[in-house]
Structures are given as structure tokens and as C-alpha cells.
Design a protein around this motif. Structure first.
Motif, mmCIF file in Angstrom:
data_model
loop_
_atom_site.group_PDB
_atom_site.id
_atom_site.type_symbol
_atom_site.label_atom_id
_atom_site.label_comp_id
_atom_site.label_asym_id
_atom_site.label_seq_id
_atom_site.Cartn_x
_atom_site.Cartn_y
_atom_site.Cartn_z
ATOM 1 N N ILE A 1 10.200 10.362 -7.497
ATOM 2 C CA ILE A 1 8.716 11.481 -7.402
ATOM 3 C C ILE A 1 9.924 12.433 -6.722
ATOM 4 C CG2 ILE A 1 6.516 10.676 -6.749
ATOM 5 C CD1 ILE A 1 7.108 10.312 -4.003
ATOM 6 N N PRO A 2 9.490 13.911 -6.268
ATOM 7 C CA PRO A 2 10.808 14.631 -5.076
ATOM 8 C C PRO A 2 11.554 13.677 -3.811
ATOM 9 C CG PRO A 2 9.244 15.589 -6.748
ATOM 10 C CD PRO A 2 8.463 14.223 -6.894
ATOM 11 N N SER A 3 12.277 13.810 -3.766
ATOM 12 C CA SER A 3 11.841 13.181 -1.959
ATOM 13 C C SER A 3 12.636 15.438 -0.747
ATOM 14 C CB SER A 3 13.279 12.547 -1.788
ATOM 15 O OG SER A 3 12.901 11.732 -0.289
ATOM 16 N N ASP B 1 1.385 -1.268 0.148
ATOM 17 C CA ASP B 1 -0.109 0.190 0.703
ATOM 18 C C ASP B 1 0.498 0.858 -0.416
ATOM 19 O OD1 ASP B 1 -2.286 -1.226 0.192
ATOM 20 O OD2 ASP B 1 -2.722 -1.272 1.860
ATOM 21 N N PHE B 2 2.218 1.295 1.085
ATOM 22 C CA PHE B 2 3.021 2.273 1.287
ATOM 23 C C PHE B 2 3.780 2.316 -0.988
ATOM 24 C CE2 PHE B 2 6.807 4.195 1.642
ATOM 25 C CZ PHE B 2 6.590 5.005 2.213
ATOM 26 N N TRP B 3 3.658 1.111 -1.190
ATOM 27 C CA TRP B 3 4.197 1.751 -2.477
ATOM 28 C C TRP B 3 3.161 2.502 -3.409
ATOM 29 C CZ3 TRP B 3 6.438 -3.990 -2.130
ATOM 30 C CH2 TRP B 3 7.470 -4.070 -1.599
ATOM 31 N N GLY B 4 2.030 1.862 -3.239
ATOM 32 C CA GLY B 4 0.625 2.316 -4.375
ATOM 33 C C GLY B 4 0.906 3.740 -4.328
ATOM 34 N N LEU B 5 0.969 4.466 -2.546
ATOM 35 C CA LEU B 5 0.947 5.173 -2.513
ATOM 36 C C LEU B 5 1.274 6.675 -3.222
ATOM 37 C CD1 LEU B 5 -0.767 5.268 1.253
ATOM 38 C CD2 LEU B 5 -1.868 6.458 -0.629
ATOM 39 N N LEU B 6 2.647 5.949 -3.143
ATOM 40 C CA LEU B 6 3.955 6.645 -3.605
ATOM 41 C C LEU B 6 3.956 7.105 -5.232
ATOM 42 C CD1 LEU B 6 7.177 5.135 -2.175
ATOM 43 C CD2 LEU B 6 6.320 7.732 -1.908
ATOM 44 N N ALA B 7 3.159 5.799 -5.682
ATOM 45 C CA ALA B 7 3.190 5.901 -7.197
ATOM 46 C C ALA B 7 1.659 6.959 -7.747
ATOM 47 C CB ALA B 7 2.562 4.639 -7.664
ATOM 48 N N ILE B 8 1.060 7.295 -6.892
ATOM 49 C CA ILE B 8 0.102 8.710 -7.047
ATOM 50 C C ILE B 8 0.848 9.980 -5.958
ATOM 51 C CG2 ILE B 8 -1.719 6.933 -7.158
ATOM 52 C CD1 ILE B 8 -3.274 7.478 -4.044
ATOM 53 N N SER B 9 2.129 9.997 -5.672
ATOM 54 C CA SER B 9 2.140 10.471 -4.463
ATOM 55 C C SER B 9 2.272 12.161 -6.041
ATOM 56 C CB SER B 9 2.922 10.656 -3.637
ATOM 57 O OG SER B 9 2.564 9.964 -2.813
ATOM 58 N N HIS B 10 2.799 13.630 -4.386
ATOM 59 C CA HIS B 10 3.583 14.478 -5.210
ATOM 60 C C HIS B 10 4.910 14.742 -4.738
ATOM 61 C CE1 HIS B 10 3.910 18.225 -7.254
ATOM 62 N NE2 HIS B 10 3.571 18.958 -5.353
ATOM 63 N N VAL B 11 5.445 14.560 -3.210
ATOM 64 C CA VAL B 11 6.659 14.846 -2.914
ATOM 65 C C VAL B 11 6.617 13.755 -1.371
ATOM 66 C CG1 VAL B 11 5.861 17.044 -1.924
ATOM 67 C CG2 VAL B 11 8.244 16.050 -2.108
#
Length: 199
Positions: free
Chosen positions: A82-84, A55-65
Motif C-alpha cells: 500500500i502507499p505510505s 491486528d495491525f498487519w490485518g489492518l494494513l492489508a485492507i488499508s488505502h494508505v
């Protein structure tokens, strides 16, 4: 406590949907949790003790940063990409990709980094092309091949009551895009991430 509050204030100044994950049990984690809980009633904030890895990876896939001082910001984010924003000294000296912005732990410096993500076209291109310093996947197959020639004779056993899918992360704030079609209630994403898991 104060660093986490500064971080939250900087992130929420962007007026974006924000997910906050509890810290691991490093020294001082209790104060960080206290700071996080001050924002529990904020309408843009959702707080989680932990999130399953998939789920965390799925959230990263739709995250802005991703914002914080988690190793996830160094290791995971290049694979999506994504930016970090890496805050403070916790990850100092650690290998990272060119999608990572290092900044001091003050609200003004974090806001500067967030503005760079919004306004710097060259940085956007840099993130899209960033290298993946931790490999291109396939670690499982390599490990399996190596273990095929090892005589384990039953002397190695898996620990009991261990759930490897639960991954606690040090505070990492994930901002969903402002134009995301997903309603705020949906925070666990079932689709597979676009990027690969690092080695």
C-alpha cells in the motif's frame, strides 16, 4: 502539536474512515497526543493507544494508505503493498521502497501527496510492483539455524513481564477504502495479512 493537527485536517479532508495510533514516547509525544485527542469525537476517527502486531498487519492489508512518520510506513507497507506518506524529517535518510512519498509537514503538501495516491496511475503501478528492501521473510528460520550451533548454557533469559505482541507506533493514520463492506465498529481484523512480515 500543530504538525499533527495539520496532518489530521489533511487526512480528514478525504472523508475516509481513519484509524489513529498513539505515538511512542519520543520527545514531544504529549503534545501529539493532545492534538490527536482534539479529533476524538469526529465520526470518521477511531483512536488507539496501541494495536497488537497481528491486528495491525490485518489492518494494513485492507488499508488505502498509511500516513505519518512511523517506521511502519517504511518497513511494513511494501509487503502489502500500500502507499505510505512519510511526513517530515524523522525517517530522513532511511532505506525505503518506491511506495513511499516523502512530504513536508504542512496540510497543503500532505493533501498533494494524498491526491497523487488518488490520481496518479503510474504511481499505483509503482506501488503494486514495489521492491521489498527488507527481505522476503524467513528471518526466524535463519536465526534458529544460527542458534542451533551456539552454546547458550542457560546464561540468556527472556525479560520478565514483556509482551512482544504489543507494538506502539508513532502516529500513523490508516484510511480504510471508502467502499469497504466492513462496518466502522470492526477495527481488529482476525484474518492473516496477505503480505509477509519483513526481516
Amino acid at each position: 502539536f500543530s504538525v499533527m493537527c495539520e496532518t489530521m485536517d489533511a487526512v480528514l479532508s478525504q472523508k475516509r474512515r481513519t484509524l489513529v495510533i498513539y505515538p511512542c514516547s519520543d520527545q514531544g509525544y504529549g503534545q501529539i497526543i493532545q492534538a490527536i485527542n482534539r479529533y476524538r469525537s469526529h465520526p470518521l476517527v477511531s483512536i488507539y493507544k496501541n494495536i497488537d502486531a497481528s491486528d495491525f498487519w490485518g489492518l494494513l492489508a485492507i488499508s488505502h494508505v498509511l500516513v505519518g512518520n512511523s517506521s511502519a510506513g517504511m518497513v511494513e507497507t511494501p509487503y502489502f503493498p500500500i502507499p505510505s506518506i512519510n511526513i517530515g524529517e524523522r525517517q530522513k535518510g532511511r532505506l525505503c521502497a518506491s511506495n513511499v512519498i516523502h512530504c513536508e509537514s504542512s496540510r497543503s503538501k500532505i493533501e498533494d501527496a494524498l491526491r497523487q495516491i488518488e490520481d496518479d496511475f503510474e504511481f499505483h503501478q509503482q506501488v503494486e510492483r514495489c521492491e521489498r528492501p527488507f527481505g522476503e521473510g524467513g528471518a526466524g528460520a535463519k536465526i534458529a539455524s544460527a542458534l542451533e550451533v551456539v552454546d547458550l548454557d542457560g546464561s540468556i533469559a527472556a525479560p520478565e513481564n514483556e509482551n512482544p505482541s504489543i507494538v506502539p507506533f508513532f502516529p500513523a493514520l490508516i484510511l480504510k477504502p471508502a467502499d469497504s463492506p466492513r462496518p466502522p465498529e470492526i477495527v481488529c481484523i482476525s484474518k492473516r495479512p496477505k503480505g509477509k512480515r519483513s526481516n
